[in-house]
Design an enzyme around this catalytic site. Structure first.
Site, PDB file in Angstrom:
ATOM      1  N   GLU A 147       0.881  -1.164   0.000  1.00 18.15           N
ATOM      2  CA  GLU A 147       0.000   0.000   0.000  1.00 18.15           C
ATOM      3  C   GLU A 147       0.916   1.211   0.000  1.00 18.15           C
ATOM      4  OE1 GLU A 147      -3.780   1.969   2.344  1.00 18.15           O
ATOM      5  OE2 GLU A 147      -2.205   0.981   3.464  1.00 18.15           O
TER       6      GLU A 147
ATOM      7  N   ASP B  82      -3.906  10.944   8.361  1.00 15.00           N
ATOM      8  CA  ASP B  82      -2.675  10.386   8.904  1.00 15.00           C
ATOM      9  C   ASP B  82      -2.195  11.137  10.137  1.00 15.00           C
ATOM     10  OD1 ASP B  82      -2.021   8.238   7.029  1.00 15.00           O
ATOM     11  OD2 ASP B  82      -1.967   9.848   5.551  1.00 15.00           O
TER      12      ASP B  82
ATOM     13  N   TYR C 272     -10.462  -1.956   3.718  1.00 12.94           N
ATOM     14  CA  TYR C 272      -9.557  -1.440   4.750  1.00 12.94           C
ATOM     15  C   TYR C 272     -10.378  -1.253   6.023  1.00 12.94           C
ATOM     16  CZ  TYR C 272      -5.474   1.174   6.500  1.00 12.94           C
ATOM     17  OH  TYR C 272      -4.365   1.587   7.192  1.00 12.94           O
TER      18      TYR C 272
END
Length: 273
Positions: A53, A64, A179
């Protein structure tokens, strides 16, 4: 069956036959430089990574935490460009024709190139899947259509507290893999792993979902074991990998060795026997 899907499908079938889960490391392309980034990918593959990924460097990666934010800034400071990232991906694909390669991007990067042109570039580079981190399911129709038009698997995030309705939507829309988040919030590492309820995995399977990979907070082999024991098809590890890059970025040979060793340990934890 589309070529883009067959790599993921073949991988999961092979892993199941060998009683293993998938280990998927994440890095930001171009961190700490484009040349080293390519060597890092090879070190991860040498360590046994089942798929990759890869993040396209972006100035505001809102999903993030600080570790991967810093990776994006290092890549941009080193001059990483989207065109260079696609050229790197094409070289990796040429060397590893069967390895599933997924991209994690933000929608500004997709729109900067044009949605159709972005997915066409993915196809040309040999990318299998694209996850757009800041596009929610309700706004995803145009991206899904473009992805499928170009033979790219659209991947979506399933939060740990998702409703049954959202899980059903994610299962229907995601191809390649889902995911599945171990916890809410942003990416990062920790000593303990928060696992989603078995209900989440059970519902995804009931909705004929693509295999679920668990991410967020996967930083040690025991986390990989827990993820697979919970029913996930594998685990994605980002911040722990990127932390090694950050720590040893000025000692590239040591960095590459550490990354391979880390990957070997994480991959070993996917074995179910």
């Amino acid at each position: 069956m589309r070529k883009s899907m067959s790599r993921y499908e073949n991988l999961f079938a092979q892993l199941e036959a060998h009683q293993e889960g998938a280990y998927v490391p994440f890095i930001t392309l171009g961190d700490p430089s484009m040349a080293l980034s390519e060597e890092i990918i090879e070190a991860l593959i040498a360590g046994g990574a089942n798929a990759l990924e890869l993040g396209m460097p972006f100035s505001d990666p809102v999903a993030d935490g600080p570790v991967i934010q810093a990776a994006n800034l290092r890549a941009l400071a080193a001059g990483a460009k989207v065109a260079q990232c696609f050229a790197l991906l094409k070289r990796v694909r040429a060397r590893h024709p069967d390895l599933p390669i997924g991209l994690l991007v933000y929608c500004n990067l997709v729109h900067a190139k044009g949605i159709g042109d972005f997915y066409a570039a993915c196809t040309e580079a040999g990318v299998d899947s694209v996850l757009i981190a800041d596009v929610p399911m309700r706004e995803s129709a145009s991206y899904r259509a473009a992805a499928r038009q170009h033979g790219i698997a659209p991947v979506f995030i399933c939060p740990p507290d998702a409703t049954t309705e959202l899980r059903q939507q994610v299962a229907a829309a995601s191809e390649g893999y889902v995911y599945l988040l171990s916890r809410a919030g942003v990416t990062g590492t920790g000593a303990t792993l928060s696992l989603p309820a078995h209900e989440a995995l059970s519902e995804l399977k009931a909705f004929a979902s693509a295999p679920a990979l668990l991410g967020f907070g996967i930083s040690q082999p025991s986390h990989v074991q827990e993820a697979i024991a919970s029913g996930a098809a594998g685990a994605i590890s980002g911040s722990a990998v990127v932390s090694i890059i950050a720590k040893y970025q000025h000692q590239p040979n040591l960095m590459l060795s550490k990354l391979t060793d880390f990957t070997l340990a994480m991959k070993a934890a996917t074995r179910k026997y």
